[in-house]
Design a protein around this motif. Structure first.
Motif, PDB file in Angstrom:
ATOM      1  N   UNK A   1      24.761 -28.056  52.363  1.00 40.59           N
ATOM      2  CA  UNK A   1      24.808 -28.667  53.696  1.00 40.59           C
ATOM      3  C   UNK A   1      23.426 -28.694  54.334  1.00 40.59           C
ATOM      4  N   UNK A   2      22.635 -27.637  54.125  1.00 39.39           N
ATOM      5  CA  UNK A   2      21.262 -27.607  54.641  1.00 39.39           C
ATOM      6  C   UNK A   2      20.414 -28.666  53.952  1.00 39.39           C
ATOM      7  N   UNK A   3      20.576 -28.797  52.640  1.00 43.30           N
ATOM      8  CA  UNK A   3      19.809 -29.802  51.893  1.00 43.30           C
ATOM      9  C   UNK A   3      20.126 -31.210  52.374  1.00 43.30           C
ATOM     10  N   UNK A   4      21.417 -31.458  52.686  1.00 41.91           N
ATOM     11  CA  UNK A   4      21.825 -32.802  53.111  1.00 41.91           C
ATOM     12  C   UNK A   4      21.615 -33.053  54.598  1.00 41.91           C
ATOM     13  N   UNK A   5      21.182 -32.016  55.323  1.00 49.88           N
ATOM     14  CA  UNK A   5      20.963 -32.175  56.756  1.00 49.88           C
ATOM     15  C   UNK A   5      22.237 -32.239  57.560  1.00 49.88           C
ATOM     16  N   UNK A   6      23.331 -31.724  56.987  1.00 48.93           N
ATOM     17  CA  UNK A   6      24.612 -31.734  57.700  1.00 48.93           C
ATOM     18  C   UNK A   6      24.608 -30.701  58.816  1.00 48.93           C
ATOM     19  N   UNK A   7      23.956 -29.546  58.575  1.00 54.03           N
ATOM     20  CA  UNK A   7      23.831 -28.498  59.588  1.00 54.03           C
ATOM     21  C   UNK A   7      22.385 -28.029  59.633  1.00 54.03           C
ATOM     22  N   UNK A   8      22.061 -27.265  60.666  1.00 55.67           N
ATOM     23  CA  UNK A   8      20.712 -26.702  60.795  1.00 55.67           C
ATOM     24  C   UNK A   8      20.772 -25.190  60.576  1.00 55.67           C
ATOM     25  N   UNK A   9      19.620 -24.573  60.376  1.00 54.93           N
ATOM     26  CA  UNK A   9      19.538 -23.123  60.144  1.00 54.93           C
ATOM     27  C   UNK A   9      20.144 -22.339  61.302  1.00 54.93           C
ATOM     28  N   UNK A  10      19.942 -22.820  62.531  1.00 56.43           N
ATOM     29  CA  UNK A  10      20.405 -22.086  63.710  1.00 56.43           C
ATOM     30  C   UNK A  10      21.929 -22.041  63.815  1.00 56.43           C
ATOM     31  N   UNK A  11      22.609 -22.972  63.137  1.00 49.39           N
ATOM     32  CA  UNK A  11      24.070 -23.049  63.243  1.00 49.39           C
ATOM     33  C   UNK A  11      24.786 -22.153  62.234  1.00 49.39           C
ATOM     34  N   UNK A  12      24.072 -21.691  61.200  1.00 44.64           N
ATOM     35  CA  UNK A  12      24.720 -20.983  60.093  1.00 44.64           C
ATOM     36  C   UNK A  12      25.482 -19.750  60.556  1.00 44.64           C
ATOM     37  N   UNK A  13      24.847 -18.927  61.382  1.00 40.72           N
ATOM     38  CA  UNK A  13      25.451 -17.655  61.786  1.00 40.72           C
ATOM     39  C   UNK A  13      26.698 -17.831  62.646  1.00 40.72           C
ATOM     40  N   UNK A  14      26.829 -19.013  63.280  1.00 38.65           N
ATOM     41  CA  UNK A  14      27.953 -19.235  64.192  1.00 38.65           C
ATOM     42  C   UNK A  14      29.143 -19.899  63.500  1.00 38.65           C
ATOM     43  N   UNK A  15      28.993 -20.235  62.210  1.00 41.07           N
ATOM     44  CA  UNK A  15      30.061 -20.946  61.510  1.00 41.07           C
ATOM     45  C   UNK A  15      31.076 -19.973  60.917  1.00 41.07           C
ATOM     46  N   UNK A  16      32.350 -20.223  61.196  1.00 34.76           N
ATOM     47  CA  UNK A  16      33.410 -19.439  60.560  1.00 34.76           C
ATOM     48  C   UNK A  16      33.638 -19.979  59.146  1.00 34.76           C
ATOM     49  N   UNK A  17      34.415 -19.252  58.356  1.00 30.31           N
ATOM     50  CA  UNK A  17      34.718 -19.723  56.999  1.00 30.31           C
ATOM     51  C   UNK A  17      35.398 -21.082  57.032  1.00 30.31           C
ATOM     52  N   UNK A  18      36.322 -21.259  57.975  1.00 27.65           N
ATOM     53  CA  UNK A  18      37.031 -22.529  58.081  1.00 27.65           C
ATOM     54  C   UNK A  18      36.075 -23.678  58.361  1.00 27.65           C
ATOM     55  N   UNK A  19      35.108 -23.435  59.244  1.00 27.88           N
ATOM     56  CA  UNK A  19      34.133 -24.474  59.581  1.00 27.88           C
ATOM     57  C   UNK A  19      33.219 -24.772  58.404  1.00 27.88           C
ATOM     58  N   UNK A  20      32.867 -23.743  57.626  1.00 26.66           N
ATOM     59  CA  UNK A  20      32.027 -23.958  56.437  1.00 26.66           C
ATOM     60  C   UNK A  20      32.774 -24.815  55.423  1.00 26.66           C
ATOM     61  N   UNK A  21      34.040 -24.464  55.163  1.00 23.00           N
ATOM     62  CA  UNK A  21      34.823 -25.240  54.202  1.00 23.00           C
ATOM     63  C   UNK A  21      35.043 -26.668  54.706  1.00 23.00           C
ATOM     64  N   UNK A  22      35.087 -26.828  56.026  1.00 23.60           N
ATOM     65  CA  UNK A  22      35.234 -28.161  56.592  1.00 23.60           C
ATOM     66  C   UNK A  22      34.052 -29.068  56.301  1.00 23.60           C
ATOM     67  N   UNK A  23      32.882 -28.455  55.988  1.00 27.60           N
ATOM     68  CA  UNK A  23      31.702 -29.252  55.650  1.00 27.60           C
ATOM     69  C   UNK A  23      31.913 -30.054  54.372  1.00 27.60           C
TER      70      UNK A  23
END
Length: 678
Positions: free
Chosen positions: A468-490
């Motif tokens: 997701x970082x490589x594709x620019x879908x999310x930024x570094x600052x958002x990683x810590x705030x993502x739950x497992x569900x939100x990560x899988x939603x990517x």
């Protein structure tokens, strides 16, 4: 087309028999010695052959007859239903399905089935069947042996056997006319006149009457008795203008006896007609464990989809008029009118339920195609996979059933390719060698849930975040705030794929985003849960129907809009001072959770009725685990409305999924709440 008035019935029943063939062959693969399953397969093939022959689809009838020959050997326990035999039978079913699809599309159902027929014949003869054989010119004679598949009557068989005893040659002759032939009947007459100079025509296929009326394409066959050589007959027939090809095969006494044996087989299966119905005879035997079926005593009739659609359209107009009457009754406050309208409303609600039930179709209709697909994929990927289907009887509206097949295929292919490990990997991990994919459907409230669960490797959270970082879908600052569900939603982001190697099965980054878009367009949603090393589960939530839906009517300025109840959590009225601004966005604290506000008058560019009001009317909506608050001018109330399309010209309108006509004749747009949650 022959018997064109029965074509729809033929197509419906052919699809049922083809599905039965697929299902029972898969069952036979699991339990090769279960003769009752072989009998079911044989009956389906036999019925399909009879139907095809009656309708005049010769290639279809010929292929199913050769399948019968193989199946008869299996049920007599003269041949084992091993992998090679089953592969050939599955290939034959693929050809049968292609022919039926061609007929459904308006074609003649013709197909070059010489290759698969030759494979089936090799199975009967006990030869190897490693792959489809290449059909050569000399194999063309195989085509006319279809005449053997139709049963000669007793008189014809007697004549042919006596002719052979008196040293006559019995020839099956196939004549092919030129595509440009204008007078086919005249050419047939010339062929018969030529043949009668050298012998006697015993039988023609099609019949002489059909040949005279030109009820055939470019090919016909005759059974011919003569003392002339094959070459002499061929040469004379080829001298006739517009005859482009003549194929001849000699009919021996053994082949004639084989015909009699085949006729005997068919007569053993079919009993005489009783009460106008053809009865399939089943051998009396003890029921086998797990193979007993309940007999449904309910009587059913076939109704075309077009009639149900017309009925639904008429009822939708009735719902609109019902809303109008209810509004008039409220305005006039007439007791008798109110009582009558209330009674009519109750009856129409019952009628609505019956009509919607009539449109319901079991998801089994979609699920049935998956066992065969997974069998092919598991062989291609060299994996062992068992598919368990639970709740196939769960019903959905036909319009939804038509749309969910392809996205479910995406998810299943994803599960077997990305999820299930190879046999070696599973051994190393201490898992059973055979992976399991469970396809589950069930009702919950006004929704149907479909779940696809596997016991594979699961989803690696770190790999998803890295990609997701490589594709620019999310930024570094958002990683810590993502739950497992939100990560899988990517995973449902456009073009997103964690596959290191692109295959034909999956890994091209197309599929999951299309899956989500399709389900959301149907008013549903899809989510995923996963445990690394243990497996994953994709869960799809769908509405029962799309035609008539429950909505909350709202007002924005002078306009009315509708929000589907399926996406609404609750409604609320809050004070303006309870609204906060976070990162330049207005939010509220809703039951301990911060949710953003969406001002619909800004989204749809509508002037608000009272911008200075001290309170805000809210509709709290949810999409997956995300929520938002829609700010409206006024909440009108809950209504049943008819969903109407905006047509082919109004496309890609943001956050609008359709429209409806209200009781007062006013048009209200239906809000697509999924589009408003980011």
């Amino acid at each position: 087309m022959i018997n064109a008035e029965y074509l729809d019935v033929f197509l419906d029943e052919s699809q049922e028999h083809l599905q039965a063939l697929n299902d029972n062959l898969l069952e036979l693969e699991k339990t090769p010695n279960q003769i009752s399953v072989v009998n079911e397969i044989f009956r389906s093939a036999h019925t399909l052959k009879g139907m095809a022959a009656t309708m005049g689809f010769e290639d279809l009838a010929h292929l199913t007859h050769n399948m019968e020959n193989v199946l008869d050997l299996v049920r007599q326990q003269k041949k084992e239903a091993d992998g090679q035999v089953l592969d050939v039978l599955f290939s034959a079913i693929d050809d049968l399905e292609s022919m039926v699809q061609d007929i459904a599309a308006g074609g003649d159902g013709k197909r070059d089935v010489r290759s698969i027929n030759q494979l089936l014949e090799q199975v009967v003869e006990g030869k190897a069947t490693d792959s489809r054989v290449e059909v050569t010119e000399s194999d063309a004679n195989q085509e006319i042996t279809r005449s053997l598949n139709e049963s000669f009557d007793e008189f014809e068989r007697t004549v042919l056997l006596q002719s052979l005893e008196q040293q006559y040659s019995v020839l099956l002759i196939q004549v092919v006319l030129d595509e440009q032939t204008m007078l086919k009947a005249a050419r047939v007459y010339m062929v018969f006149e030529t043949l009668e100079r050298y012998g006697e025509v015993v039988k023609a296929n099609p019949s002489t009457e059909q040949l005279e009326e030109e009820k055939f394409d470019l090919t016909f066959q005759v059974t011919f008795v003569t003392k002339e050589t094959e070459e002499e007959i061929r040469r004379n027939l080829l001298n006739i203008s517009e005859v482009t090809e003549v194929n001849i095969i000699s009919l021996t006494e053994n082949k004639l006896k084989a015909v009699e044996e085949n006729v005997g087989i068919e007569n053993r299966i079919e009993e005489p007609k009783a009460d106008g119905q053809q009865i399939n005879k089943k051998k009396e035997q003890q029921p086998e464990p797990g193979n007993t079926k309940k007999v449904d005593s309910q009587k059913t009739i076939r109704v075309s989809i077009e009639r149900l659609d017309k009925l639904m359209n008429l009822f939708e107009e009735l719902v609109i008029d019902r809303g109008r009457l209810e509004q008039i009754s409220t305005e006039l406050k007439d007791t008798e009118l109110s009582d009558t309208v209330e009674h009519m409303s109750r009856i129409s609600i019952d009628l609505q339920e019956i009509i919607l039930t009539m449109r319901m179709t079991p998801v089994e209709q979609v699920f049935n195609r998956f066992p065969r697909m997974l069998r092919n994929l598991s062989k291609e990927l060299n994996k062992e996979v068992n598919l368990e289907i639970i709740g196939a009887e769960t019903e959905l509206d036909r319009t939804i059933i038509d749309e969910i097949g392809d996205p479910l295929v995406h998810l299943l292919r994803n599960s077997i390719d990305h999820g299930i490990e190879t046999v070696e990997e599973r051994k190393t991990l201490g898992k059973p060698e055979v992976g399991t994919i469970t396809l589950r459907a069930y009702h919950s409230g006004n929704h149907v849930f479909i779940e696809i669960e596997d016991d594979g490797r699961g989803i690696n959270r770190e790999n998803v975040i890295k990609k997701a970082l490589q594709n620019g879908v999310i930024s570094e600052s958002e990683i810590d705030h993502l739950s497992d569900q939100e990560v899988y939603g990517l995973l449902f982001s456009s073009g997103f794929s964690t596959a290191e190697k692109i295959t034909d099965i999956s890994g091209r980054g197309v599929g999951l985003d299309v899956v989500r878009t399709t389900f959301e367009s149907l008013g549903g949603s899809v989510s995923v849960q996963s445990t690394l090393g243990q497996g994953s589960m994709f869960s799809i939530q769908l509405p029962l129907t799309l035609s008539i839906i429950d909505v909350m009517l709202i007002e924005l300025g002078m306009e009315k809009y509708a929000v589907p109840l399926t996406s609404i959590v609750e409604t609320a009225i809050i004070a303006k001072e309870d609204v906060y601004t976070v990162h330049n966005k207005q939010v509220i604290d809703f039951r301990g959770k911060v949710i953003p506000l969406v001002f619909l008058n800004e989204v749809f560019d509508v002037n608000s009725q009272d911008e200075n009001a001290e309170h805000l009317s809210l509709i709290i909506i949810q999409k997956g685990n995300k929520m938002a608050g829609l700010v409206v001018d006024r909440l009108i109330g809950q209504h049943d409305i008819v969903l109407k399309s905006l047509g082919k010209y109004l496309t890609n309108i943001f956050a609008i999924s359709g429209a409806t006509i209200l009781g007062d004749g006013q048009v209200a747009l239906i809000i697509d709440s999924n589009a408003l949650i980011k």
